[in-house]
Design an enzyme around this catalytic site. Sequence first.
Site, PDB file in Angstrom:
ATOM      1  N   SER A 109       0.937  -1.368   0.144  1.00 21.02           N
ATOM      2  CA  SER A 109       0.004  -0.244  -0.114  1.00 21.02           C
ATOM      3  C   SER A 109       0.888   1.090   0.096  1.00 21.02           C
ATOM      4  CB  SER A 109      -0.716   0.279   1.213  1.00 21.02           C
ATOM      5  OG  SER A 109      -2.305  -0.627   1.028  1.00 21.02           O
ATOM      6  N   TYR A 208     -10.910   1.808   5.416  1.00 19.22           N
ATOM      7  CA  TYR A 208      -9.864   1.362   4.541  1.00 19.22           C
ATOM      8  C   TYR A 208     -10.408   0.488   3.123  1.00 19.22           C
ATOM      9  CZ  TYR A 208      -5.119   0.847   2.857  1.00 19.22           C
ATOM     10  OH  TYR A 208      -3.951   0.859   2.109  1.00 19.22           O
ATOM     11  N   SER A 209     -10.323   0.972   2.042  1.00 22.45           N
ATOM     12  CA  SER A 209     -10.833  -0.057   1.050  1.00 22.45           C
ATOM     13  C   SER A 209      -9.829   0.368  -0.060  1.00 22.45           C
ATOM     14  CB  SER A 209     -12.217   0.391   0.563  1.00 22.45           C
ATOM     15  OG  SER A 209     -12.714  -0.095  -0.747  1.00 22.45           O
ATOM     16  N   ASN A 210      -9.157  -0.889  -0.618  1.00 21.19           N
ATOM     17  CA  ASN A 210      -8.332  -0.832  -1.830  1.00 21.19           C
ATOM     18  C   ASN A 210      -9.143  -0.494  -3.010  1.00 21.19           C
ATOM     19  OD1 ASN A 210      -5.740  -1.955  -0.524  1.00 21.19           O
ATOM     20  ND2 ASN A 210      -6.811  -3.418   0.189  1.00 21.19           N
ATOM     21  N   GLY A 345       2.823  -0.749   4.113  1.00 18.39           N
ATOM     22  CA  GLY A 345       2.299  -1.524   2.852  1.00 18.39           C
ATOM     23  C   GLY A 345       2.545  -2.775   3.160  1.00 18.39           C
ATOM     24  N   SER A 374       3.884 -16.619  14.843  1.00 19.13           N
ATOM     25  CA  SER A 374       3.164 -17.418  16.146  1.00 19.13           C
ATOM     26  C   SER A 374       3.215 -16.470  17.392  1.00 19.13           C
ATOM     27  CB  SER A 374       3.723 -18.636  16.304  1.00 19.13           C
ATOM     28  OG  SER A 374       5.117 -19.018  16.561  1.00 19.13           O
TER      29      SER A 374
END
Length: 408
Positions: A109, A208-210, A345, A374
């Site tokens: 991003s 948030y939306s790509n 990003g 983990s």
Amino acid sequence: MTADPTTRTAPGARRRAALRAAVAAAVGAGLLAALAPAAAGAPVRQADRRADWQAADAALAGMTGPGYSTSALGAVRADGRLVWSNATGVAELGTGESADPRGAFRIGSATKTFVSTTLLQLVGERRLNLDDRLESLLPGIVPNSDAITIRHLLNHTSGVADYTQDPAFEFSDQWLADGRYTSYRLRDLVDLANKYPPAFAPGQDWQYSNTNYILTGMIIEKLTGHSWNDEVTRRIIRPLRLTHTRMPGDLPFIPGPHAHAYVKSAAGPVDVTVLNPSMAGPAGGGISTTADLTAFLDALLAGRLLRPAELAAMRETTTHGEGRTYGLGLQRLDTPCGPFWGHAGGIPGYSTMMLASPDGKREFAANTTFYDTSDQDSANAAWRKVTMTALCGARTAAAEPGPARTTP
């Protein structure tokens, strides 16, 4: 596309984790938010930084030594020149080859800042206005297009559904085998988003939306007659001589020296370095290096890419919840040594951070190939330590509390 370390847990042979978590959300509620401390203090003096580079080296080693990542790269630019650059870990498992601090990586991003800058240049050229409606440029492209403005797209207040919620982006054995090589047109990604209802009415909230940046790429193409990739290259990459930065279309390979990226499976490491970046496009398909990213931020924040009005608009954050630190493709991180602007990003295998002081005199960029998270809290803390040490110095980083658990 953005990821934080908590999204790097990979599937077993039959387990399906979320690829969409790796390629979707998380700038406001994710990694940058996790890094932000509660209060700010006095800026660190550059003269005091010399002894901090050893601490920064150690912080990088804290990513790869415990096995959170297979590689980690970092760089700091001050007053226009690189003052620190290093890498730890390996370029490729099984070879013993060390990671190259000059190596390239997928920036996820962080691509959005390049794309937003390109669109804001068009605004400065009076090719469009931030308050223009999407409907006037791309009629009927998404629901509510008559109420969505360009500003809504750039600061994620449009309410447009994120295409990465589609099962096509679910991290699975099938995706590893062939799904990651699928080629998408920008319209294909928008069509996937349109299978889902808007999250809210335009301008009424932040999420948030790509898809917002897929639409931004389409607008750039509509106004210029050229691909979004070509416009970013012509307007930013070439003028700044960012020789290792690329905005690939379908090219699945990373040119030149680079560290490989892996996911952990029951059968062992799976190399995910090769994938088709059209899955991310203008939302996250870019490739760069730490040196190029710091040079880009240097030019951007110093006002060499945008007029004052557009640069000021870029730093106007929203008034909605988690978007209160998000501007137009640029997000603010408040640290103990002052505010910084940049973007996180993520794309499968790679996580990137780039940040700069408001005057453009100090920049930081880093990339890591998360592998074993983990112990998510410890992985987050190690990544945070790299950032805080590079920005604020070893003493400040040592005094910082551990990060809260992030939730994309």
